[in-house]
Motif scaffolding. Structure first.
Motif, PDB file in Angstrom:
ATOM      1  N   THR A   1       5.650   3.743  -2.748  1.00  0.00           N
ATOM      2  CA  THR A   1       6.308   5.059  -2.708  1.00  0.00           C
ATOM      3  C   THR A   1       5.898   5.888  -1.494  1.00  0.00           C
ATOM      4  N   VAL A   2       4.882   5.434  -0.765  1.00  0.00           N
ATOM      5  CA  VAL A   2       4.464   6.097   0.468  1.00  0.00           C
ATOM      6  C   VAL A   2       4.328   5.050   1.565  1.00  0.00           C
ATOM      7  N   LEU A   3       4.958   5.305   2.694  1.00  0.00           N
ATOM      8  CA  LEU A   3       4.802   4.462   3.878  1.00  0.00           C
ATOM      9  C   LEU A   3       3.847   5.192   4.805  1.00  0.00           C
ATOM     10  N   ALA A   4       2.642   4.661   4.997  1.00  0.00           N
ATOM     11  CA  ALA A   4       1.615   5.321   5.808  1.00  0.00           C
ATOM     12  C   ALA A   4       1.168   4.384   6.923  1.00  0.00           C
ATOM     13  N   ILE A   5       1.299   4.836   8.146  1.00  0.00           N
ATOM     14  CA  ILE A   5       0.964   4.003   9.304  1.00  0.00           C
ATOM     15  C   ILE A   5       0.144   4.829  10.289  1.00  0.00           C
ATOM     16  N   ALA A   6      -0.916   4.220  10.818  1.00  0.00           N
ATOM     17  CA  ALA A   6      -1.732   4.869  11.847  1.00  0.00           C
ATOM     18  C   ALA A   6      -1.258   4.407  13.219  1.00  0.00           C
ATOM     19  N   ILE A   7      -1.288   5.320  14.178  1.00  0.00           N
ATOM     20  CA  ILE A   7      -0.715   5.051  15.495  1.00  0.00           C
ATOM     21  C   ILE A   7      -1.720   5.337  16.605  1.00  0.00           C
ATOM     22  N   ASN A   8      -1.811   4.405  17.543  1.00  0.00           N
ATOM     23  CA  ASN A   8      -2.514   4.648  18.797  1.00  0.00           C
ATOM     24  C   ASN A   8      -1.466   4.925  19.860  1.00  0.00           C
TER      25      ASN A   8
ATOM     26  N   MET B   1      -5.691  17.623   4.639  1.00  0.00           N
ATOM     27  CA  MET B   1      -5.091  18.756   3.936  1.00  0.00           C
ATOM     28  C   MET B   1      -3.580  18.801   4.144  1.00  0.00           C
ATOM     29  N   MET B   2      -3.117  18.478   5.349  1.00  0.00           N
ATOM     30  CA  MET B   2      -1.682  18.403   5.589  1.00  0.00           C
ATOM     31  C   MET B   2      -1.059  17.285   4.757  1.00  0.00           C
ATOM     32  N   THR B   3      -1.732  16.154   4.718  1.00  0.00           N
ATOM     33  CA  THR B   3      -1.236  15.010   3.952  1.00  0.00           C
ATOM     34  C   THR B   3      -1.188  15.321   2.466  1.00  0.00           C
ATOM     35  N   GLN B   4      -2.213  15.963   1.978  1.00  0.00           N
ATOM     36  CA  GLN B   4      -2.282  16.295   0.555  1.00  0.00           C
ATOM     37  C   GLN B   4      -1.111  17.174   0.133  1.00  0.00           C
ATOM     38  N   GLN B   5      -0.833  18.210   0.917  1.00  0.00           N
ATOM     39  CA  GLN B   5       0.282  19.105   0.597  1.00  0.00           C
ATOM     40  C   GLN B   5       1.623  18.368   0.699  1.00  0.00           C
ATOM     41  N   PHE B   6       1.745  17.508   1.679  1.00  0.00           N
ATOM     42  CA  PHE B   6       2.963  16.703   1.839  1.00  0.00           C
ATOM     43  C   PHE B   6       3.194  15.817   0.624  1.00  0.00           C
ATOM     44  N   LEU B   7       2.136  15.169   0.166  1.00  0.00           N
ATOM     45  CA  LEU B   7       2.270  14.250  -0.963  1.00  0.00           C
ATOM     46  C   LEU B   7       2.528  14.998  -2.282  1.00  0.00           C
TER      47      LEU B   7
ATOM     48  N   SER C   1       9.924  -1.658   8.348  1.00  0.00           N
ATOM     49  CA  SER C   1       8.553  -1.468   8.813  1.00  0.00           C
ATOM     50  C   SER C   1       7.513  -1.520   7.695  1.00  0.00           C
ATOM     51  N   ARG C   2       7.948  -1.807   6.460  1.00  0.00           N
ATOM     52  CA  ARG C   2       7.014  -1.773   5.331  1.00  0.00           C
ATOM     53  C   ARG C   2       5.828  -2.721   5.497  1.00  0.00           C
ATOM     54  N   PHE C   3       6.006  -3.808   6.227  1.00  0.00           N
ATOM     55  CA  PHE C   3       4.900  -4.758   6.408  1.00  0.00           C
ATOM     56  C   PHE C   3       3.745  -4.142   7.215  1.00  0.00           C
ATOM     57  N   LEU C   4       4.004  -3.014   7.872  1.00  0.00           N
ATOM     58  CA  LEU C   4       2.973  -2.318   8.637  1.00  0.00           C
ATOM     59  C   LEU C   4       2.306  -1.208   7.818  1.00  0.00           C
ATOM     60  N   ASN C   5       2.682  -1.077   6.569  1.00  0.00           N
ATOM     61  CA  ASN C   5       2.114  -0.041   5.711  1.00  0.00           C
ATOM     62  C   ASN C   5       0.600  -0.200   5.601  1.00  0.00           C
ATOM     63  N   GLY C   6      -0.138   0.891   5.878  1.00  0.00           N
ATOM     64  CA  GLY C   6      -1.580   0.855   5.797  1.00  0.00           C
ATOM     65  C   GLY C   6      -2.261   0.246   7.000  1.00  0.00           C
TER      66      GLY C   6
ATOM     67  N   HIS D   1      -8.859   3.966   8.438  1.00  0.00           N
ATOM     68  CA  HIS D   1      -9.187   3.626   7.051  1.00  0.00           C
ATOM     69  C   HIS D   1      -8.548   4.615   6.086  1.00  0.00           C
ATOM     70  N   TYR D   2      -8.471   5.870   6.495  1.00  0.00           N
ATOM     71  CA  TYR D   2      -7.813   6.880   5.662  1.00  0.00           C
ATOM     72  C   TYR D   2      -6.361   6.499   5.407  1.00  0.00           C
ATOM     73  N   THR D   3      -5.678   6.067   6.445  1.00  0.00           N
ATOM     74  CA  THR D   3      -4.276   5.658   6.316  1.00  0.00           C
ATOM     75  C   THR D   3      -4.135   4.480   5.368  1.00  0.00           C
ATOM     76  N   ALA D   4      -5.037   3.519   5.484  1.00  0.00           N
ATOM     77  CA  ALA D   4      -5.003   2.360   4.585  1.00  0.00           C
ATOM     78  C   ALA D   4      -5.225   2.783   3.140  1.00  0.00           C
ATOM     79  N   THR D   5      -6.109   3.741   2.931  1.00  0.00           N
ATOM     80  CA  THR D   5      -6.398   4.229   1.583  1.00  0.00           C
ATOM     81  C   THR D   5      -5.184   4.928   0.976  1.00  0.00           C
ATOM     82  N   VAL D   6      -4.512   5.759   1.776  1.00  0.00           N
ATOM     83  CA  VAL D   6      -3.314   6.442   1.285  1.00  0.00           C
ATOM     84  C   VAL D   6      -2.243   5.423   0.899  1.00  0.00           C
ATOM     85  N   ALA D   7      -2.028   4.440   1.757  1.00  0.00           N
ATOM     86  CA  ALA D   7      -1.017   3.418   1.483  1.00  0.00           C
ATOM     87  C   ALA D   7      -1.323   2.675   0.181  1.00  0.00           C
TER      88      ALA D   7
END
Length: 313
Positions: A221-228, A161-167, A268-273, A209-215
């Motif tokens: 136009t969106v840089l989306a990266i998941a972080i541990n 929901m936060m991501t949706q509003q941001f986008l 950092s675009r190569f890390l997108n998704g 997987h959610y992050t990969a889907t958004v990317a």
């Protein structure tokens, strides 16, 4: 699963290394005060900003990187006020907006973003850091469904929901040269098998997987990266892991890594998704760029060889 108490204190870090060098604290390449990490004139929204990594690592580091404004989101208004005071000590000129929002509530998220959008025409960065861990048993038949899915209410639904509003707010301005930048917090438990973290680890696996889907949904136009963020001595750390005494990271390591990732999207675009661990050396990641992209590394995939071509003589 191995007896955790028998493992070396640095096992969490060493067992998950992808780069030769690995860190527990901020190192020169990701120093948030260097020119390459400047976030001048940018606005960032950070959830889970009242405590833990959000308050101790992410928010302070983004302010050190020179953001114009930082929006702090959490449920406790009192704790957010304290964080605001600390950020002003770092940079008295930084603009702050503290919003008491339960991100698992659609109404509260919508109202929060209405207030954000009323103040800022452009929010370049969203850090979905808020999360909970409520696993109540290491046996599936004993897991309370309401407790189990509370992790998904916050860690997955809230993030969505936060991501949706941001986008929605970003779509009018986001381009390939100026993408909307999204960071989703995951965990190494997402790709491990940790029965005592079943609810948490499953929700954090969803984040990868959610992050990969958004990317994939917004090419370029969106840089989306998941972080541990690795292991941190914060309130969310399970007692089982705390009791073992594994080495913990400085929360600033997460903050500085995130700043490095969003400061230069072309870098950092190569890390997108993809998903990465903050302990990994960023220079080594860049050096392995071709390998990471060509082999589609740092993604969640089925561990099997698939496709009809494998059966051809």
């Amino acid at each position: 699963m191995a007896d955790l108490a028998s493992l070396p204190k640095d096992w969490i870090r060493t067992s998950g290394q992808f780069t030769r060098k690995a860190y527990n604290s901020v190192y020169p390449a990701i120093d948030p005060t260097q020119a390459g990490s400047s976030l001048k004139d940018q606005v960032v929204v950070v959830t889970g900003a009242s405590r833990g990594i959000g308050a101790l690592g992410i928010a302070p580091t983004f302010v050190k990187a020179g953001v114009k404004a930082i929006v702090l989101i959490a449920t406790s208004a009192a704790k957010l006020a304290t964080v605001e005071e600390e950020l002003k000590k770092i940079n008295p000129a930084v603009e702050t907006l503290a919003l008491s929002v339960d991100i698992s509530s659609a109404d509260q998220v919508a109202k929060g973003w209405a207030e954000i959008n009323a103040r800022y025409q452009k929010v370049q960065i969203l850090v979905n850091n808020a999360g909970i861990e409520t696993t109540d048993s290491d046996k599936t038949h004993e897991l309370d469904p309401d407790v189990f899915f509370r992790n998904f209410e916050v860690n997955v639904k809230g993030t969505h929901m936060m991501t949706q509003q941001f986008l929605i707010a970003a779509m009018p301005w986001a381009t390939t040269t100026d993408p909307a930048k999204l960071i989703n917090m995951s965990s190494s438990s997402a790709w491990g098998v940790w029965p005592f973290l079943a609810a948490y680890s499953n929700s954090k696996a969803s984040m990868i997987h959610y992050t990969a889907t958004v990317a994939a949904s917004y090419p370029g136009t969106v840089l989306a990266i998941a972080i541990n963020p690795g292991l941190n001595d914060t309130e969310i750390l399970p007692a089982v892991l705390w009791d073992v005494g594994f080495n913990c990271n400085d929360p600033a390591l997460t903050g500085a890594t995130l700043v490095w990732l969003v400061a230069d999207p072309a870098r950092s675009r190569f890390l997108n998704g993809r998903v990465l661990t903050v302990e990994w050396d960023v220079d080594e990641l860049v050096a392995r760029k071709e390998e990471i992209v060509s082999k589609n590394l740092l993604t969640m995939q089925l561990n099997a060889t698939l496709g009809v071509d494998q059966f051809k003589d």
